[in-house]
Write a protein that holds these residues in place. Structure first.
Motif, PDB file in Angstrom:
ATOM      1  N   UNK A 125      -3.279 -10.099 -48.385  1.00 23.77           N
ATOM      2  CA  UNK A 125      -4.715 -10.372 -48.559  1.00 23.77           C
ATOM      3  C   UNK A 125      -5.398 -10.549 -47.201  1.00 23.77           C
ATOM      4  N   UNK A 126      -4.748 -11.282 -46.304  1.00 21.12           N
ATOM      5  CA  UNK A 126      -5.322 -11.480 -44.970  1.00 21.12           C
ATOM      6  C   UNK A 126      -5.519 -10.156 -44.258  1.00 21.12           C
ATOM      7  N   UNK A 127      -4.545  -9.249 -44.382  1.00 17.32           N
ATOM      8  CA  UNK A 127      -4.661  -7.951 -43.724  1.00 17.32           C
ATOM      9  C   UNK A 127      -5.851  -7.150 -44.217  1.00 17.32           C
ATOM     10  N   UNK A 128      -6.051  -7.114 -45.535  1.00 19.07           N
ATOM     11  CA  UNK A 128      -7.179  -6.355 -46.088  1.00 19.07           C
ATOM     12  C   UNK A 128      -8.511  -7.044 -45.809  1.00 19.07           C
ATOM     13  N   UNK A 129      -8.505  -8.369 -45.728  1.00 17.47           N
ATOM     14  CA  UNK A 129      -9.741  -9.058 -45.352  1.00 17.47           C
ATOM     15  C   UNK A 129     -10.091  -8.759 -43.894  1.00 17.47           C
ATOM     16  N   UNK A 130      -9.069  -8.659 -43.055  1.00 16.09           N
ATOM     17  CA  UNK A 130      -9.323  -8.283 -41.661  1.00 16.09           C
ATOM     18  C   UNK A 130      -9.889  -6.871 -41.573  1.00 16.09           C
ATOM     19  N   UNK A 131      -9.375  -5.963 -42.407  1.00 16.68           N
ATOM     20  CA  UNK A 131      -9.902  -4.595 -42.405  1.00 16.68           C
ATOM     21  C   UNK A 131     -11.380  -4.588 -42.784  1.00 16.68           C
ATOM     22  N   UNK A 132     -11.747  -5.413 -43.752  1.00 16.68           N
ATOM     23  CA  UNK A 132     -13.155  -5.508 -44.150  1.00 16.68           C
ATOM     24  C   UNK A 132     -14.006  -6.024 -42.990  1.00 16.68           C
ATOM     25  N   UNK A 133     -13.503  -7.038 -42.293  1.00 17.87           N
ATOM     26  CA  UNK A 133     -14.233  -7.582 -41.145  1.00 17.87           C
ATOM     27  C   UNK A 133     -14.340  -6.545 -40.032  1.00 17.87           C
ATOM     28  N   UNK A 134     -13.303  -5.746 -39.872  1.00 20.31           N
ATOM     29  CA  UNK A 134     -13.315  -4.687 -38.867  1.00 20.31           C
ATOM     30  C   UNK A 134     -14.384  -3.652 -39.208  1.00 20.31           C
ATOM     31  N   UNK A 135     -14.457  -3.290 -40.476  1.00 19.89           N
ATOM     32  CA  UNK A 135     -15.448  -2.300 -40.913  1.00 19.89           C
ATOM     33  C   UNK A 135     -16.874  -2.808 -40.710  1.00 19.89           C
ATOM     34  N   UNK A 136     -17.060  -4.093 -40.884  1.00 17.17           N
ATOM     35  CA  UNK A 136     -18.410  -4.661 -40.788  1.00 17.17           C
ATOM     36  C   UNK A 136     -18.839  -4.987 -39.359  1.00 17.17           C
ATOM     37  N   UNK A 137     -17.866  -5.220 -38.471  1.00 20.20           N
ATOM     38  CA  UNK A 137     -18.227  -5.780 -37.166  1.00 20.20           C
ATOM     39  C   UNK A 137     -17.820  -4.985 -35.943  1.00 20.20           C
ATOM     40  N   UNK A 138     -16.957  -3.974 -36.091  1.00 21.02           N
ATOM     41  CA  UNK A 138     -16.484  -3.231 -34.922  1.00 21.02           C
ATOM     42  C   UNK A 138     -16.993  -1.795 -34.978  1.00 21.02           C
ATOM     43  N   UNK A 139     -18.016  -1.524 -34.199  1.00 21.09           N
ATOM     44  CA  UNK A 139     -18.633  -0.196 -34.210  1.00 21.09           C
ATOM     45  C   UNK A 139     -17.809   0.843 -33.454  1.00 21.09           C
ATOM     46  N   UNK A 140     -16.843   0.413 -32.664  1.00 15.43           N
ATOM     47  CA  UNK A 140     -16.096   1.352 -31.828  1.00 15.43           C
ATOM     48  C   UNK A 140     -14.962   2.058 -32.577  1.00 15.43           C
ATOM     49  N   UNK A 141     -14.552   1.521 -33.718  1.00 13.41           N
ATOM     50  CA  UNK A 141     -13.445   2.111 -34.460  1.00 13.41           C
ATOM     51  C   UNK A 141     -13.908   3.393 -35.157  1.00 13.41           C
ATOM     52  N   UNK A 142     -13.189   4.508 -34.979  1.00 13.11           N
ATOM     53  CA  UNK A 142     -13.629   5.790 -35.554  1.00 13.11           C
ATOM     54  C   UNK A 142     -13.503   5.831 -37.075  1.00 13.11           C
ATOM     55  N   UNK A 143     -14.284   6.691 -37.696  1.00 16.32           N
ATOM     56  CA  UNK A 143     -14.260   6.842 -39.155  1.00 16.32           C
ATOM     57  C   UNK A 143     -12.872   7.214 -39.666  1.00 16.32           C
ATOM     58  N   UNK A 144     -12.136   8.001 -38.886  1.00 14.67           N
ATOM     59  CA  UNK A 144     -10.821   8.464 -39.319  1.00 14.67           C
ATOM     60  C   UNK A 144      -9.875   7.307 -39.609  1.00 14.67           C
ATOM     61  N   UNK A 145     -10.036   6.230 -38.872  1.00 16.15           N
ATOM     62  CA  UNK A 145      -9.209   5.037 -39.084  1.00 16.15           C
ATOM     63  C   UNK A 145      -9.431   4.491 -40.494  1.00 16.15           C
ATOM     64  N   UNK A 146     -10.684   4.397 -40.889  1.00 13.47           N
ATOM     65  CA  UNK A 146     -11.008   3.847 -42.209  1.00 13.47           C
ATOM     66  C   UNK A 146     -10.723   4.841 -43.327  1.00 13.47           C
ATOM     67  N   UNK A 147     -10.872   6.131 -43.035  1.00 15.59           N
ATOM     68  CA  UNK A 147     -10.578   7.149 -44.040  1.00 15.59           C
ATOM     69  C   UNK A 147      -9.122   7.059 -44.486  1.00 15.59           C
ATOM     70  N   UNK A 148      -8.234   6.787 -43.555  1.00 18.31           N
ATOM     71  CA  UNK A 148      -6.815   6.639 -43.877  1.00 18.31           C
ATOM     72  C   UNK A 148      -6.605   5.501 -44.871  1.00 18.31           C
ATOM     73  N   UNK A 149      -7.297   4.398 -44.645  1.00 20.79           N
ATOM     74  CA  UNK A 149      -7.131   3.243 -45.533  1.00 20.79           C
ATOM     75  C   UNK A 149      -7.825   3.436 -46.875  1.00 20.79           C
ATOM     76  N   UNK A 150      -8.858   4.244 -46.910  1.00 19.87           N
ATOM     77  CA  UNK A 150      -9.464   4.569 -48.199  1.00 19.87           C
ATOM     78  C   UNK A 150      -8.442   5.256 -49.099  1.00 19.87           C
ATOM     79  N   UNK A 151      -7.628   6.124 -48.503  1.00 21.32           N
ATOM     80  CA  UNK A 151      -6.591   6.803 -49.272  1.00 21.32           C
ATOM     81  C   UNK A 151      -5.554   5.830 -49.803  1.00 21.32           C
TER      82      UNK A 151
END
Length: 227
Positions: A125-151
């Protein structure tokens, strides 16, 4: 303030009603029942105090660990401390506050990837909550990073532990409201996933429909831009 001073203050601020509410949300028996409003006030008064934070955490008291997460120093925290605290999580409330602390440390990205694959419910749960915080607060992370986790969310959300499913759904929403390109991919994933079942116990909490939440949030953001 000393550890004993803080614990006495926490005990004086606790109420039976808050203890009842916290227990409904899965908190341990070792708690005082202090509201978040009062915890935030105490954290503001204490400021960053890493030594005191470690002492508070070691008590295993619910509010003491919440307060510890608020006043621990993310800049000087050692990775060993972060790794130890993650194994000592006992409920979703402390887990959420702990992840906010970790998101301010140098280990934010590394721990996200490390923890979200865990078979331990609170670590996952902590890991996925961190991913949510990363998506909301870190503009430098590329879309491809999040696309992988969407899968991964699309394939695994229905088979993961109860509170992990809830956090994965939140991560899906956070990714979906990050930008238009990810919104489209997140909505597609949400359609495939369908309804996410999460047992919230004796609470009024509900797991939101990701697609509906994404659309409403994006619409509100567009309205604010027009003003």
């Amino acid at each position: 303030m000393t550890l004993q001073d803080v614990l006495q203050e926490l005990e004086s601020l606790g109420t039976a009603q808050n203890r009842k509410v916290y227990r409904r949300h899965g908190a341990c028996e070792n708690l005082y029942g202090v509201s978040f409003a009062n915890l935030r006030k105490m954290a503001k008064q204490l400021k960053i105090d890493h030594s005191l934070a470690q002492q508070l955490w070691s008590t295993s008291n619910h509010e003491a660990q919440l307060l510890a997460s608020m006043i621990a120093d993310p800049e000087t925290a050692e990775e060993s401390l972060v790794d130890r605290w993650i194994t000592e999580l006992a409920d979703r409330i402390v887990t959420s506050e702990f992840t906010v602390f970790v998101s301010k440390t140098p280990y934010f990205h590394a721990k996200t990837g490390e923890w979200l694959d865990s078979e331990e419910e609170w670590i996952g749960r902590a890991g996925w909550q961190l991913l949510a915080l990363l998506a909301m607060n870190d503009e430098s992370t590329p879309d491809s990073y999040f696309e992988n986790y969407l899968g991964i969310i699309e394939r695994e959300i229905h088979t993961r532990q109860n509170m992990v499913r809830d956090a994965m759904n939140s991560a899906l929403i956070a990714i979906g409201i990050r930008n238009p390109a990810l919104e489209k991919k997140a909505l597609s994933a949400a359609k495939t996933i369908g309804k996410v079942e999460v047992d919230h116990g004796e609470t009024s909490c509900k797991t939101p429909d990701a697609a509906e939440y994404i659309r409403k949030t994006v619409a509100r953001k567009k309205q604010r831009k027009k003003r």
